[in-house]
Write an enzyme that holds these catalytic residues in place. Sequence first.
Site, PDB file in Angstrom:
ATOM      1  N   GLU A 126     -18.738 -20.804  31.444  1.00 39.96           N
ATOM      2  CA  GLU A 126     -18.889 -19.342  31.574  1.00 39.96           C
ATOM      3  C   GLU A 126     -18.353 -18.569  30.361  1.00 39.96           C
ATOM      4  O   GLU A 126     -17.539 -17.661  30.493  1.00 39.96           O
ATOM      5  CB  GLU A 126     -18.238 -18.888  32.893  1.00 39.96           C
ATOM      6  N   ASN A 150     -21.727 -24.686  30.407  1.00 42.02           N
ATOM      7  CA  ASN A 150     -22.171 -24.473  31.785  1.00 42.02           C
ATOM      8  C   ASN A 150     -21.994 -23.005  32.153  1.00 42.02           C
ATOM      9  O   ASN A 150     -20.977 -22.400  31.813  1.00 42.02           O
ATOM     10  CB  ASN A 150     -21.274 -25.362  32.672  1.00 42.02           C
ATOM     11  N   HIS A 156     -26.478 -20.344  41.032  1.00 44.07           N
ATOM     12  CA  HIS A 156     -25.996 -19.630  42.233  1.00 44.07           C
ATOM     13  C   HIS A 156     -26.964 -18.482  42.505  1.00 44.07           C
ATOM     14  O   HIS A 156     -26.865 -17.415  41.901  1.00 44.07           O
ATOM     15  CB  HIS A 156     -24.577 -19.099  41.999  1.00 44.07           C
ATOM     16  N   GLU A 170     -24.617 -26.389  40.053  1.00 44.32           N
ATOM     17  CA  GLU A 170     -23.895 -25.790  41.192  1.00 44.32           C
ATOM     18  C   GLU A 170     -24.848 -25.043  42.126  1.00 44.32           C
ATOM     19  O   GLU A 170     -24.548 -23.943  42.594  1.00 44.32           O
ATOM     20  CB  GLU A 170     -22.824 -24.803  40.679  1.00 44.32           C
ATOM     21  N   ASP A 178     -26.728 -23.228  44.863  1.00 38.06           N
ATOM     22  CA  ASP A 178     -26.692 -22.743  46.248  1.00 38.06           C
ATOM     23  C   ASP A 178     -27.490 -21.450  46.326  1.00 38.06           C
ATOM     24  O   ASP A 178     -27.717 -20.793  45.318  1.00 38.06           O
ATOM     25  CB  ASP A 178     -25.267 -22.616  46.829  1.00 38.06           C
TER      26      ASP A 178
END
Length: 346
Positions: A159, A200, A236, A265, A267
């Site tokens: 990030e 990432n 996300h 990741e 979701d």
Amino acid sequence: MSLSRHLIALSAAVCLAAGLAAAPATAEPRPRTLGELARKHHKYFGSATDNPEFTDAAYLKLLGSEFGQTTPGNAMKWYATEPERGVFDFTAGDEVVAFAKAHHQKVRGHTLVWHSQLPAWLTERDWTAEELRAVLKNHIQTVVRHYKGQVIHWDVVNEAFNEDGTYRESLFYKTLGPGYIAEALRWAHEADRHAKLYLNDYNVDGIGPKSDAYYTLIKQLKADGVPVEGFGIQGHLALQYGFPADVRQNMQRFADLGVEVAVTELDIRMNLPATPSMLATQATWYADYVKACLAVRKCVGVTIWDYTDKYSWIPSVFPGEGAALPYDENLRPKPAYHAIREVLGG
Ligand code: 9MR
């Protein structure tokens, strides 16, 4: 009993025995797991996990059987691995790695340099650039050396950019300038030459200012001979914000730069309560995301950010939202689970 009755009884017994012996061949074969189905495409399908969940036997059973890869959600973060300066604690990370090993799962290392979840000793004082470089190098190399040979990837820097593509003003950026990213990658590479080194981030699913910033950075790092080998797209998503229709094109442009891509990741949250129609849309989105990875040769796999709504991070961070994962809170598969299976050819 007459001879004929004997023979009838005997042949019945033989038939029964033959029937029993034949039973396994005619029984339904065990359905392939998501991990096994993904492997047929030369990719992995994994789930993040977290140490407090390791007391839940039913949860662990699915984690160990259904998935071919795992990522520790918190165990390898700085606050956990170096809680005091120069004092390292690998207990939590080792627990996840041991579980993964016992279940033949790959592990992604997450994460070495991030602005969040840092120990107080690091954030509660000022550092000169020289001091912070030494602290950063020692942290990266000690952790990477400890897990050498046990993780396939490292999220070396997590990030690093703002939404508009400018550098995030993290402790590391403010003290060391943008060069901290190349240095972190070089230090990690020195400590483990085989783990693939990733940058990432979230909100980089499609083409836009933030993913453009990574595109430009990775291109430059490669030109400078810096060991960057992967781009992690966290994934996300939220139903209310729409599906990133160009996710495949975005993955492909990074692949064309010469790095691999991973969905790290995934979701897909929604405003609660979840309705059948929202869950159906979610299922389509999961399927489309996995499809994008399957379509890009250098997309190496997909990790969901835990697999059950029971342990999702969403409700605590986005009140009123949730239902983001392919299994519900009772560990029952949702439409998303079946949609992913189908895309993987199950
Ligand atoms: O899943 C993690 C959760 O348990 C932590 O409380 C949270 C703290 O920020 O971090 C979560 O994982 C994050 C990941 O490390 C980086 N990308 C965003 C994830 C969700 O916040």
